[in-house]
Enzyme design. Structure first.
Site, PDB file in Angstrom:
ATOM      1  N   LYS A 198       2.965   1.673  -8.830  1.00 16.68           N
ATOM      2  CA  LYS A 198       4.339   1.421  -9.269  1.00 16.68           C
ATOM      3  C   LYS A 198       4.396   0.990 -10.733  1.00 16.68           C
ATOM      4  CE  LYS A 198       6.668   1.261  -4.951  1.00 16.68           C
ATOM      5  NZ  LYS A 198       7.739   0.808  -4.093  1.00 16.68           N
ATOM      6  N   LYS A 221       1.499  11.067  -1.251  1.00 14.23           N
ATOM      7  CA  LYS A 221       2.325  10.751  -0.085  1.00 14.23           C
ATOM      8  C   LYS A 221       3.784  11.128  -0.340  1.00 14.23           C
ATOM      9  CE  LYS A 221       4.296   6.140  -0.367  1.00 14.23           C
ATOM     10  NZ  LYS A 221       4.814   4.999   0.299  1.00 14.23           N
ATOM     11  N   LYS A 266      10.371   8.588  -1.153  1.00 11.40           N
ATOM     12  CA  LYS A 266      11.789   8.787  -1.456  1.00 11.40           C
ATOM     13  C   LYS A 266      12.081   8.627  -2.940  1.00 11.40           C
ATOM     14  CE  LYS A 266      13.111   4.347   0.838  1.00 11.40           C
ATOM     15  NZ  LYS A 266      11.966   3.704   1.222  1.00 11.40           N
TER      16      LYS A 266
HETATM   17  P1  ATP Z   1       9.381   3.959  -2.173  1.00 14.20           P
HETATM   18  O1  ATP Z   1       9.204   5.425  -2.316  1.00 14.20           O
HETATM   19  O2  ATP Z   1      10.714   3.452  -2.596  1.00 14.20           O
HETATM   20  O3  ATP Z   1       8.233   3.170  -2.706  1.00 14.20           O
HETATM   21  P2  ATP Z   1       8.643   4.300   0.559  1.00 14.20           P
HETATM   22  O4  ATP Z   1       9.220   5.618   0.871  1.00 14.20           O
HETATM   23  O5  ATP Z   1       7.184   4.163   0.409  1.00 14.20           O
HETATM   24  O6  ATP Z   1       9.401   3.636  -0.642  1.00 14.20           O
HETATM   25  P3  ATP Z   1       8.919   1.869   2.099  1.00 14.20           P
HETATM   26  O7  ATP Z   1      10.191   1.176   2.369  1.00 14.20           O
HETATM   27  O8  ATP Z   1       8.030   1.253   1.088  1.00 14.20           O
HETATM   28  O9  ATP Z   1       9.161   3.373   1.721  1.00 14.20           O
HETATM   29  O10 ATP Z   1       8.128   2.043   3.462  1.00 14.20           O
HETATM   30  C1  ATP Z   1       8.658   1.892   4.754  1.00 14.20           C
HETATM   31  C2  ATP Z   1       7.633   2.290   5.780  1.00 14.20           C
HETATM   32  O11 ATP Z   1       7.422   3.699   5.733  1.00 14.20           O
HETATM   33  C3  ATP Z   1       6.257   1.654   5.586  1.00 14.20           C
HETATM   34  O12 ATP Z   1       5.739   1.280   6.836  1.00 14.20           O
HETATM   35  C4  ATP Z   1       5.428   2.755   4.995  1.00 14.20           C
HETATM   36  O13 ATP Z   1       4.074   2.613   5.322  1.00 14.20           O
HETATM   37  C5  ATP Z   1       6.031   3.980   5.664  1.00 14.20           C
HETATM   38  N1  ATP Z   1       5.847   5.193   4.867  1.00 14.20           N
HETATM   39  C6  ATP Z   1       6.373   5.424   3.645  1.00 14.20           C
HETATM   40  N2  ATP Z   1       6.033   6.644   3.213  1.00 14.20           N
HETATM   41  C7  ATP Z   1       5.270   7.195   4.192  1.00 14.20           C
HETATM   42  C8  ATP Z   1       4.598   8.447   4.337  1.00 14.20           C
HETATM   43  N3  ATP Z   1       4.666   9.381   3.402  1.00 14.20           N
HETATM   44  N4  ATP Z   1       3.914   8.683   5.469  1.00 14.20           N
HETATM   45  C9  ATP Z   1       3.850   7.752   6.441  1.00 14.20           C
HETATM   46  N5  ATP Z   1       4.449   6.549   6.359  1.00 14.20           N
HETATM   47  C10 ATP Z   1       5.149   6.261   5.256  1.00 14.20           C
END
Ligand code: ATP
Ligand code: LTN
Length: 336
Positions: free
Chosen positions: A118, A200, A203
């Protein structure tokens, strides 16, 4: 003699309201949350304070927070069974955060890959909150003495840190915190970007074709899958190292159809990627449609969502307040 029923194991998890949830959030985390409600005492939280580690538009953050709660309800969180709440509605999280910050080392926080990622993504805003983010996450978990934390694979490092800090606190001040375990399902623990399948799905990706949003309509989902990056071999075969794109699509298909990898390989034997991509897209469309319908119904009823969150905050504050009193006493803060 009276039988004492053992306490159900407790679960806590959270998700940031940084935008609409992706298919990665759903598959890696949220999809499991509803399933765990019968067996465990569950607390689920919208991590709005964590979202502030990246610059947010205030009006968007407020809307995204309520939408996130509505989406969790639509995905099957039952407020009669579980506590659903917003992190900032439970002030004890930030109180424990400070105590844990004072028990976490600069070195260990510097090693967190999410911090490094980040910081690289937002070089103009490498703030203190981003650095101490894992201490707040540890506070979220430890304040409820959660036994299990269902998260995607990207959060395992933060969980390890949580356990280390908890252990350090326990040995310095006597047994206080339960050491939590991660709960990750084999399939879908890490959903990859459809455009860069070695990264990964996130969003906050700038390429919207890389992710599927839980709110994407059927046409959009179909289009994004048709554009998904694969390879030139033309064979549906599971090999994440050599064929990350195809393997990622297979994992997604596996989650929604329950078919194993061998069955998927047989199903598309001799077909090109075209048919395969359409089938994957359709499985996602079918899985998301009922959730989207529920979401639209629930989000229109603001008073209902807010009443669920108010009840959730009350229940969570009760548990968290008790832990906080104990912690303040143990570290030697003066009580009046
Ligand atoms: P950002 O992109 O804003 O950093 P994010 O999409 O990673 O956010 P979070 O709110 O940080 O979302 O994560 C919420 C949950 O979703 C966490 O348990 C995280 O491990 C899971 N998660 C996020 N992205 C993935 C992915 N690509 N595959 C599996 N699990 C995910
Ligand atoms: N850091 C998590 C979101 C989160 C969380 C938590 C997950 C905040 N607090 C407590 C589990 C338990 C993430 O997914 N990025």
């Amino acid at each position: 003699m009276e039988e004492t029923t053992p306490r159900k194991k407790r679960i806590l998890s959270g998700i940031q309201p940084t935008g609409t949830f992706t298919l990665g959030n759903y598959i890696g985390a949220v999809r499991n949350w509803a399933k765990l409600q019968d067996e465990f005492e569950c607390l689920y939280m919208v991590a709005d304070l964590h979202a502030l580690t990246v610059r947010q538009n205030p009006a968007d953050l407020r809307r995204n927070t309520r939408d996130a709660a509505a989406m969790l309800l639509a995905a099957g969180i039952d407020p009669k069974q579980s506590l659903l709440f917003v992190q900032s509605h439970v002030p004890a999280h930030t109180q424990l955060n400070w105590i844990l910050c004072c028990n976490a080392q600069f070195g260990e926080l510097s090693r967190m890959t999410q911090f490094k990622d980040k910081s690289a993504k937002h070089p103009d805003n490498v703030n203190g909150g981003l650095f101490t983010y894992p201490c707040l996450m540890a506070a979220d978990i430890l304040i409820y003495n959660a036994d299990l934390v269902p998260v995607g694979q990207d959060q395992t490092q933060h969980l390890e840190l949580t356990r280390n800090v908890a252990q350090r606190f326990n040995s310095a001040y006597s047994d206080t915190f339960v050491l939590p375990e991660g709960y990750t399902t084999k399939e879908g623990a890490k959903v990859m970007s459809l455009q860069e399948p070695t990264k990964k799905m996130s969003k906050s990706d700038t390429n919207v074709n890389g992710f599927i949003l839980m709110s994407d309509d059927a046409d959009t989902i179909m289009r994004k899958f048709k554009r998904a990056v694969t390879d030139s071999e033309g064979i549906v075969r599971y090999d994440p190292a050599a064929k990350p794109g195809v393997s990622n699509l297979m994992s997604i298909y596996q989650v929604f159809t329950g078919k194993d990898v061998a069955a998927i390989e047989r199903e598309f034997d001799g077909c090109g990627y075209g048919d395969f991509k359409v089938a994957v897209a359709q499985s996602v469309i079918d899985a998301l449609a009922p959730i989207q319908q529920e979401f639209n119904r629930i989000v229109a009823d603001k008073a209902y969502v807010d009443s669920v969150l108010a009840a959730g905050a009350e229940g969570a504050n009760r548990i968290a307040g008790r832990t906080m009193q104990k912690v303040y006493r143990k570290v030697g803060l003066m009580q009046l």
